[in-house]
Design a protein around this motif. Structure first.
Motif: not given
Ligand SMILES: CC(C)(COP(=O)(O)OP(=O)(O)OC[C@H]1O[C@@H](n2cnc3c(N)ncnc32)[C@H](O)[C@@H]1OP(=O)(O)O)[C@@H](O)C(=O)NCCC(=O)NCCS
Length: 265
Positions: A177-200
């Motif tokens: 994760x980044x220091x603010x708790x977002x996913x480190x990977x930029x493309x995962x982070x983009x999905x996460x910023x748009x409301x997605x969460x990792x499932x499996x």
């Protein structure tokens, strides 16, 4: 009559602009590792996304080319599929991307009613990266899913920077994760910023098996002994087997699920 100058950003689907279908392959060829083209599911099913009803889930963003004409700036692909149990996320397939592409295309051909949309790819041409085009295409997938009456949007996400960290396991990497708790990977982070969460994890999301000679053509590497090799653009090692002369690449992806406001999920 002179043609009107093209000076705005437009979002169109392949059903509206079948003449632009070649642009999907052109943009893709510039960004995907060459070996991805050896994925058997792509060989069997990819072209079907551009015929019949599936065309309305393949999008292009057009912009001005600086000379009054249009040019393709970005593309996205997705496929509706039947997910037997929307409430049990463990049932998303371990062979993620390949499985859903096949399921979606075969389901459409047999008239099966889909209940979910799966994101397959987003490509933004290098010159216009860092704009909001990738975001627009993901938001547009949510809209398409809702408009088509589907109940879920999922994505077997290909973490774009994993290949730069070949020594980290996939499971460890996706947990960074980044220091603010977002996913480190930029493309995962983009999905996460748009409301997605990792499932499996989908451990075998894309599978490419080919002769070692073919792998040499794709990667420029030679394989003097059997064992694992890091290939440029790879998210997992290529396993070379000198005895069978086969190189097998099984790419893990991370299933992420978006919230689909309005669909009750
Ligand atoms: C993935 C892709 C579509 C993203 O497009 P984009 O225009 O760069 O998207 P964004 O500007 O929204 O950037 C996404 C994030 O990546 C970050 N980023 C971009 N390049 C990066 C790099 N080399 N290293 C680290 N982070 C990077 C951006 O800063 C941004 O993060 P932030 O929003 O937290 O600042 C584009 O890079 C692309 O087409 N890549 C090739 C195809 C691909 O891998 N597609 C994704 C799998 S389907």
């Amino acid at each position: 009559m002179t043609k009107e100058a093209f000076n705005e950003i437009a979002l169109v689907c392949a059903e509206e602009r079948p003449d632009l279908v070649p642009a999907f392959a052109e943009l893709g060829a510039a960004v995907w590792p060459k070996f991805i083209g050896g994925d058997a599911a792509i060989a069997s099913h990819w072209d079907s996304l551009f015929s019949g009803a599936l065309r309305r889930h393949q999008f292009l963003i057009l912009g001005p080319d600086g000379h009054g004409a249009e040019r393709v700036l970005a593309t996205s692909n997705s496929v509706p599929f039947h997910w037997p149990d929307l409430d049990d996320e463990t049932t998303l397939p371990d062979d993620g991307w390949d499985a859903v592409l096949a399921r979606g295309v075969e389901g459409a051909a047999s008239g099966q009613r889909p209940n979910a949309l799966c994101a397959l790819a987003v490509v933004v041409t290098p010159k216009v990266r860092g704009s909001d085009l990738a975001e627009r295409l993901i938001e547009n997938m949510k809209k398409s899913a809702r408009d088509a009456g589907l109940d879920a949007l999922v994505a077997p996400v290909r973490p774009t920077r994993k290949s730069a960290y070949p020594l980290a396991s996939f499971a460890d990497y996706i947990g960074w994760t980044t220091p603010d708790g977002a996913p480190f990977d930029p493309w995962m982070r983009k999905h996460w910023q748009l409301g997605a969460r990792p499932v499996k994890i989908a451990p075998r999301s894309m599978r490419v098996g080919a002769s070692l000679e073919q792998w040499t053509v794709w990667t420029g590497l030679r394989f003097p002994v059997s064992g694992p090799y890091h290939v440029e653009g790879g998210l997992a090692p290529l396993m070379a087997d000198r005895e069978t002369d086969i190189g097998l690449y099984e790419e893990p992806n991370i299933w992420m699920r978006h919230r689909l406001e309005g669909a009750g999920r």
